[in-house]
Design an enzyme around this catalytic site. Sequence first.
Site, PDB file in Angstrom:
ATOM      1  N   GLY A 181      67.480  40.649  43.559  1.00 47.28           N
ATOM      2  CA  GLY A 181      67.104  39.386  42.953  1.00 47.28           C
ATOM      3  C   GLY A 181      66.610  38.451  44.189  1.00 47.28           C
ATOM      4  O   GLY A 181      65.783  37.644  43.759  1.00 47.28           O
ATOM      5  N   GLY A 413      28.188  39.068  34.343  1.00 46.99           N
ATOM      6  CA  GLY A 413      29.308  37.837  34.228  1.00 46.99           C
ATOM      7  C   GLY A 413      29.783  37.633  35.600  1.00 46.99           C
ATOM      8  O   GLY A 413      30.485  36.559  35.597  1.00 46.99           O
TER       9      GLY A 413
END
Length: 523
Positions: A181, A413
């Site tokens: 974590g 694009g």
Amino acid sequence: MPESKTRSQMTMADRIAELREKKKTIRGMGGEKRIDKQHSQGKLTARERVDVLLDPDSMQEQNAFAAHRCVNFGMEGKFVPADGVITGCGAVDGRLVHFASQDFTSVGGAAGEIHSEKVVNMMKASLKTGSPFVFINDSGGARIQEGIDALSGYGRTFYHNTLLSGVVPQISLICGPCAGGAAYAPALTDFIIQTRQAQMFITGPAVIKQVTGEEVTAEQLGGPEAQMTYSGVVHFVADDDKHAMEICKKLLSFLPANNMEDPPMGPRVETMEVEESLNSIIPDNPRQGYDMRDVISKIVDDGDFLESQQTFAQNMITCFARINGRSVGIIANQPMVKAGCLDIDASDKSSRFIRFCNAFNIPLVTLVDVPGFMPGVQQEYGGIIRHGAKMLFAYSAATVPKISIMLRKAYGGAYLAMSSKQLGADRVAAWPSAEIAVMGAEGAAGIVFRKEIAAADDQAAKREELIEAYREKFSTPYIAGQRQLVDDIIEPSETRRYVAMALDALSSKRDVRPEKKHGLIPL
């Protein structure tokens, strides 16, 4: 406290002596043996790192006497100096920062309730004072003896990382282990600097082997090369702790203290020199690559720039630099890698960098040489549509000055995605070598002139003839100039002066947007 005296009998001199002894104990960290072990691994201690980072005599330590209150599994009465993390504030090049530096010599720098509370307190102080937060990580993970209290500490850290995001710069330095974590706190910050002595991962090699059967070393799994080149988690790799502090200081030099300030100015020059060598930097062969870093070095002050994520998505360059004293964020295609195509990783890398610069008032300079989005089944399956849309969103949403220079190819694009006029670019200039079109002449001719080519006796010759005809008409910057999609067509040698003048003109830019809570960036 002297044994022969009660507290009521102590003089001020006694009390000062007691204070000095307690501070000496705290500053001794985990003891000489553990400090020596830290040094033998090529690592500095938590306090030594802070000393290298901060200006001399500028450190003001806070909460040094904080202590855990755990009574489980042998922790009752156990003294942990500063509870395993040094916190406080100081100056970097004369500018205020708040910091937390984990102390591996004290219970492995494991994070418990008070440890995390100290870190959170510094984050709150950063918000209160509008100053950057620097977190130096070197920890064995959560303090298991404290159970859910340690887990709660991590949660509060993550929450405050999010509160600080976009308000003050957050920089994480990984100088030792950063696992489980604990790795998510750095991932929530703006930039991560990892040393070659450190590893970071969610699950370690032993757990991976147990669950999946895969065998991997800690270095292969979580070393700096793996976490920059493959995952893109790390932004800068440092040779050692001192080098990490140098990178951190240089990074901070480009950034404002908070989102309400402009970046610090560097030296200005009255006369901008013309860089003639840029006139010959583009190869005559349109298929030949060149190193975009050479272009960047010739338009920024002193040829100096700080590149982020250098070995991740190398077809895109993101870096900080100064142009006539002004901090800028540069996004540039790299023709040396994948011809500068936009792919999933390049889209993610650039869009996050764009959003950081926009959050902290750093103008964007975009150097364009892009043949298109990367074709391929894996790109499509990987979500190139939604990843590429992040670039469209990031540039369109950015309100800082946006200046684009089209060097060579700008097709389809990808032309739009690289900060085109249509996405709100404030200045767009093109070199005479620029080819602005829906697609390259070779591909376009095969579609537009399909019937003429098929009917010709010599199809190859006819194809080459029509390719050249298409290129003459459309593969130039002049049609875009006629449509006002390009503000000017300039000699390459004039680029530095053009960008510097545009930055000055746009320094008072105001951008009015519709009121809303926030837009929804593609995932």
